[in-house]
Scaffold this motif. Structure first.
Motif, PDB file in Angstrom:
ATOM      1  N   SER A 257      48.222 -40.424  37.848  1.00  0.00           N
ATOM      2  CA  SER A 257      48.402 -39.683  39.095  1.00  0.00           C
ATOM      3  C   SER A 257      49.737 -38.947  39.086  1.00  0.00           C
ATOM      4  O   SER A 257      50.704 -39.375  38.469  1.00  0.00           O
ATOM      5  CB  SER A 257      48.340 -40.634  40.294  1.00  0.00           C
ATOM      6  OG  SER A 257      49.357 -41.605  40.198  1.00  0.00           O
ATOM      7  N   THR A 258      49.771 -37.820  39.797  1.00  0.00           N
ATOM      8  CA  THR A 258      50.954 -36.958  39.866  1.00  0.00           C
ATOM      9  C   THR A 258      51.421 -36.855  41.313  1.00  0.00           C
ATOM     10  O   THR A 258      50.607 -36.689  42.228  1.00  0.00           O
ATOM     11  CB  THR A 258      50.638 -35.559  39.329  1.00  0.00           C
ATOM     12  OG1 THR A 258      50.223 -35.666  37.964  1.00  0.00           O
ATOM     13  CG2 THR A 258      51.848 -34.653  39.405  1.00  0.00           C
ATOM     14  N   GLU A 259      52.733 -36.959  41.514  1.00  0.00           N
ATOM     15  CA  GLU A 259      53.343 -36.767  42.835  1.00  0.00           C
ATOM     16  C   GLU A 259      54.109 -35.449  42.801  1.00  0.00           C
ATOM     17  O   GLU A 259      55.088 -35.316  42.054  1.00  0.00           O
ATOM     18  CB  GLU A 259      54.285 -37.919  43.176  1.00  0.00           C
ATOM     19  CG  GLU A 259      53.698 -39.306  43.008  1.00  0.00           C
ATOM     20  CD  GLU A 259      52.606 -39.621  44.022  1.00  0.00           C
ATOM     21  OE1 GLU A 259      52.479 -38.845  44.996  1.00  0.00           O
ATOM     22  OE2 GLU A 259      51.904 -40.618  43.857  1.00  0.00           O
TER      23      GLU A 259
ATOM     24  N   LEU B  22      46.591 -29.545  41.531  1.00  0.00           N
ATOM     25  CA  LEU B  22      46.569 -31.000  41.633  1.00  0.00           C
ATOM     26  C   LEU B  22      45.145 -31.510  41.719  1.00  0.00           C
ATOM     27  O   LEU B  22      44.271 -30.845  42.279  1.00  0.00           O
ATOM     28  CB  LEU B  22      47.366 -31.457  42.859  1.00  0.00           C
ATOM     29  CG  LEU B  22      48.835 -31.023  42.910  1.00  0.00           C
ATOM     30  CD1 LEU B  22      49.450 -31.438  44.240  1.00  0.00           C
ATOM     31  CD2 LEU B  22      49.619 -31.617  41.754  1.00  0.00           C
ATOM     32  N   SER B  23      44.924 -32.701  41.177  1.00  0.00           N
ATOM     33  CA  SER B  23      43.595 -33.324  41.238  1.00  0.00           C
ATOM     34  C   SER B  23      43.474 -34.150  42.505  1.00  0.00           C
ATOM     35  O   SER B  23      44.419 -34.264  43.297  1.00  0.00           O
ATOM     36  CB  SER B  23      43.374 -34.197  40.000  1.00  0.00           C
ATOM     37  OG  SER B  23      44.312 -35.257  39.976  1.00  0.00           O
ATOM     38  N   GLY B  24      42.325 -34.775  42.690  1.00  0.00           N
ATOM     39  CA  GLY B  24      42.058 -35.506  43.924  1.00  0.00           C
ATOM     40  C   GLY B  24      42.936 -36.718  44.126  1.00  0.00           C
ATOM     41  O   GLY B  24      43.248 -37.095  45.256  1.00  0.00           O
ATOM     42  N   ASP B  25      43.360 -37.374  43.037  1.00  0.00           N
ATOM     43  CA  ASP B  25      44.182 -38.579  43.153  1.00  0.00           C
ATOM     44  C   ASP B  25      45.672 -38.279  43.216  1.00  0.00           C
ATOM     45  O   ASP B  25      46.476 -39.204  43.340  1.00  0.00           O
ATOM     46  CB  ASP B  25      43.914 -39.510  41.964  1.00  0.00           C
ATOM     47  CG  ASP B  25      42.484 -40.035  41.978  1.00  0.00           C
ATOM     48  OD1 ASP B  25      41.909 -40.135  43.077  1.00  0.00           O
ATOM     49  OD2 ASP B  25      41.953 -40.332  40.889  1.00  0.00           O
TER      50      ASP B  25
ATOM     51  N   GLY C 263      53.125 -42.701  41.962  1.00  0.00           N
ATOM     52  CA  GLY C 263      52.608 -41.920  40.845  1.00  0.00           C
ATOM     53  C   GLY C 263      53.503 -41.990  39.616  1.00  0.00           C
ATOM     54  O   GLY C 263      54.716 -42.140  39.711  1.00  0.00           O
ATOM     55  N   VAL C 264      52.865 -41.855  38.443  1.00  0.00           N
ATOM     56  CA  VAL C 264      53.605 -41.901  37.178  1.00  0.00           C
ATOM     57  C   VAL C 264      54.290 -40.563  36.921  1.00  0.00           C
ATOM     58  O   VAL C 264      55.462 -40.505  36.558  1.00  0.00           O
ATOM     59  CB  VAL C 264      52.659 -42.266  36.018  1.00  0.00           C
ATOM     60  CG1 VAL C 264      53.411 -42.247  34.687  1.00  0.00           C
ATOM     61  CG2 VAL C 264      52.022 -43.626  36.264  1.00  0.00           C
ATOM     62  N   ASN C 265      53.540 -39.469  37.100  1.00  0.00           N
ATOM     63  CA  ASN C 265      54.089 -38.131  36.891  1.00  0.00           C
ATOM     64  C   ASN C 265      54.722 -37.634  38.191  1.00  0.00           C
ATOM     65  O   ASN C 265      54.108 -37.712  39.258  1.00  0.00           O
ATOM     66  CB  ASN C 265      52.993 -37.172  36.448  1.00  0.00           C
ATOM     67  CG  ASN C 265      52.322 -37.630  35.173  1.00  0.00           C
ATOM     68  OD1 ASN C 265      52.982 -37.947  34.196  1.00  0.00           O
ATOM     69  ND2 ASN C 265      50.983 -37.686  35.185  1.00  0.00           N
TER      70      ASN C 265
END
Length: 692
Positions: free
Chosen positions: A88-90, A126-129, A184-186
């Protein structure tokens, strides 16, 4: 490193295929018996070593060709940043919504409109998560990190540029704080701004402790030839219907070239006057409009530049109140046989309630004084000969606190405690400056600014004093008039109002002034001054907060804006009424507050058109920053940066070059074999010549 089609990595064992084939088809040595060696050509030993070297070289080339083919099919990427695919990306979008973003780009659109489109591109990448947040630089309320990106998109589309200067450092601190708490990791920060030079923080911003974070900056370069309007500051003299009001303006040219522009006066939404001005490069020009209000009330308007792009700093708002006349209230006492204000009142309105000088005089007995008595009253005159009860003193103190002007004059009998009840009602903020009555045998009077123009009056040299009251000038008091070192008129502030004290009475028992021709002129000029500075409005730069006092009890404070907004302020937990919705320029009218209006103008720092260079943008951080190209799609750029540089093309090209080299070095009829055969023939010929 990352791979777009990792399944092709299963082909890596094929790299060993050339070794396997080499070992399988390895040449075997055989011994053959010959009766003589005379028919054989002598061969140097080093040819065998050379043959082995080329075999190993060909073997390595063939293995490398297969390896490059496998990596190219697997689509290998080189990553500058460690973006973990599938995690996941923030993403935090820091959007510059300050006034300078309303300026046009070379394309004609405003920088803020392009910024909104680019921010929407970020959301689309961005994706859904993934999580997203929107933080305005102006200080407006944004949206914290959330998985519901539709709410972020809704706020983004509703956003408008503000008139504030804002703080990029504060917005980034908020972004960093949110990312510290994000799961999120990213982690990514997008800064979309014109990057005015004033936005540069005093020190490099630190991203320590955020871990896997990337900073993308999208600079939107606006035009550098900005032109703006300075604040419109109207003098403090009372504004009377039917009297001309001067509305000054200043136009500042921030570019190097001269500008020919229209300056327009707009009042009540209608363009009334236009003036043509030529403003030289890197300079300013001033001028004024003359406007005559036709009726009492509040006048809201602005000065704008009519033939330039609609930047927020091309308009300066103003407001002022207009009265039918200056209203002067004389407070008298029924027990006083001599009217202390007779000569002064006749000087102000000699025709008797015809308001000859635009001044309305009203007399009222102290016992009939109520809160309503002070409505629309500019100046209140009170004599020291009046015994001031506590309740009436409270009314006077409240009137002064809210912006009124009290003028006190002594009578023949006075003492130090005559205004004690008024001073007590002010919680002793006001100071009693009256002393003892004493003889004063002097001539003339000297007025201090801003009344110093009265020094040019005729007959002031004929002014003879008989007696005055000694006044103790406090350090905070202002001397308006004096004779030698003796203060004759003092002014001290209290709340939003003033208390002006005369050392002399207004009748002939103190001087011969009421019999001189300069007396009526002084009376009108002084009253105009005293009634001035009562404009119950305040000017603020956009983004400021204003603490208000409520005069309506529990009804709250109503407000309405020239931009069409309206509402009601309620008290906070601490009981304070705070006006904080001040991001857009305009005039906010207030009902039930100690101020009647608030003028909001664009922060003047936003007029500066200097922008940071690319090196200056990167120098804002203590870590690496990626500059995005505003001319290209931001989503495509970000996806490419997340994925990294695709090395498939270079690998295929290198593979083709190696295949060509392998073809030249190996195979039947190759260049190398031809070179070896030529070498053999040359060697054999040399041996034959030696034997011959």
């Amino acid at each position: 490193m990352d791979f777009g089609h990792a399944i092709f990595l299963w082909g890596l064992p094929a790299v060993l295929l050339p070794i396997i084939l080499h070992l399988f088809y390895k040449r075997c040595k055989q011994k053959t018996a010959f009766s003589t060696l005379m028919f054989f050509v002598k061969r140097q030993r080093y040819f065998a070593y050379r043959r082995k070297f080329f075999e190993i070289l060909l073997l390595a080339l063939r293995m490398l060709i297969i390896l490059l083919l496998v990596l190219a099919l697997a689509r290998i990427f080189f990553k500058k940043y460690n973006f973990i695919s599938g995690a996941s990306t923030e993403a935090v979008i820091v959007l510059d919504d300050t006034a300078s973003m309303s300026r046009p780009l070379a394309t004609g659109n405003s920088a803020f409109e392009l910024a909104k489109r680019k921010a929407e591109d970020v959301l689309n990448s961005l994706s859904g998560d993934d999580g997203a947040a929107l933080i305005p630089v102006s200080g407006r309320k944004g949206i914290n990190l959330t998985r519901d990106k539709s709410t972020v998109l809704k706020l983004l589309r509703k956003s408008r540029p503000s008139g504030t200067s804002g703080s990029l450092a504060a917005a980034l601190d908020t972004a960093i704080e949110q990312l510290r708490k994000a799961p999120g990791v990213n982690r990514e920060i997008y800064i979309i701004s014109d990057f005015q030079e004033k936005l540069k923080p005093s020190r490099a911003l630190s991203l320590d402790g955020l871990g896997n974070v990337r900073v993308y900056c999208l600079p939107l370069r606006t035009a550098g030839d900005n032109i703006s309007v300075g604040s419109v500051t109207i003098d403090s003299t009372p504004k009377i219907s039917g009297r001309i009001v001067s509305i000054p303006y200043t136009v500042v040219n921030h570019g190097k070239g001269d500008r020919d522009i229209d300056v327009e006066l707009v009042i009540g939404g209608k363009k009334l006057l236009t003036r043509r001005e030529v403003v030289k490069g890197m300079s300013s020009t001033t001028g004024h409009f003359l406007y005559t209000p036709v009726k009492p009330g509040r006048v809201n308007g602005y000065v704008q530049l009519g033939n330039v792009e609609p930047d927020l700093d091309n308009r300066a708002y103003f407001t002022f109140g207009v009265s039918g006349n200056i209203r002067v209230l004389f407070v008298t006492d029924r027990g006083t046989q001599v009217d202390p204000f007779f000569f002064f009142r006749v000087a102000l309105d000699p025709s008797g309630n015809r308001h000859t000088n635009g001044i309305e005089t009203v007399s009222q007995h102290l016992e009939n004084l109520t809160a309503e008595s002070f409505d629309d009253t500019h100046v209140v005159f009170c004599s020291s000969g009046i015994a001031l009860p506590a309740d009436k003193a409270f009314l006077l103190a409240k009137y002064v606190t809210e912006g009124g002007v009290l003028v006190s004059v002594p009578q023949s009998i006075t003492d130090e405690s005559i205004f004690h009840s008024l001073i007590s009602a002010s919680s002793f903020v006001l100071r009693d400056i009256y002393g003892k009555l004493s003889a004063f045998k002097q001539k003339g009077i000297v007025f201090e600014p801003p009344l110093n123009t009265l020094n040019d009056l005729l007959q002031l040299d004929l002014l003879e004093w008989k007696q005055i009251v000694n006044m103790k000038a406090m350090p905070s008091a202002r001397v308006l008039a004096r004779q030698d070192k003796a203060p004759l008129i003092l002014e001290q502030s209290y709340g939003k109002g003033r208390w002006i004290s005369f050392a002399f009475g207004l009748r002939r028992t103190f001087s011969n002034w009421p019999a001189l021709k300069s007396y009526p002129v002084m009376a009108v000029a002084f009253t105009n001054y005293a009634a001035g500075n009562q404009e119950r409005s305040v000017e603020l730069p956009c983004g400021s907060t204003l603490e208000l006092k409520n005069g309506n009890g529990n009804e709250g404070i109503g407000w309405s804006s020239t931009n069409g907004g309206y509402g009601k302020l309620t008290a906070g937990i601490d009981g304070k009424y705070i006006l904080s919705n001040t991001y857009s320029p305009g005039v906010i009218s207030l009902q039930g507050a100690d101020y009647q209006a608030a003028v909001l103008n664009t922060d003047k720092r936003e007029a500066d058109s200097k922008l940071l260079p690319d090196t200056g943008i990167k120098g804002m951080f203590d870590s690496s920053v990626t500059l995005l190209d505003p001319a290209a799609g931001i989503a495509e750029q970000v996806v490419q940066l997340r994925r990294g540089t695709d090395l498939s093309g270079p690998l295929l090209l290198l593979m083709l070059l190696l295949m060509a080299l392998e073809f030249m070095l190996g195979g039947n009829g190759s260049m190398m074999k031809q070179a070896l055969k030529k070498r053999k023939r040359t060697t054999a010929a040399v041996i034959g010549e030696e034997e011959a």
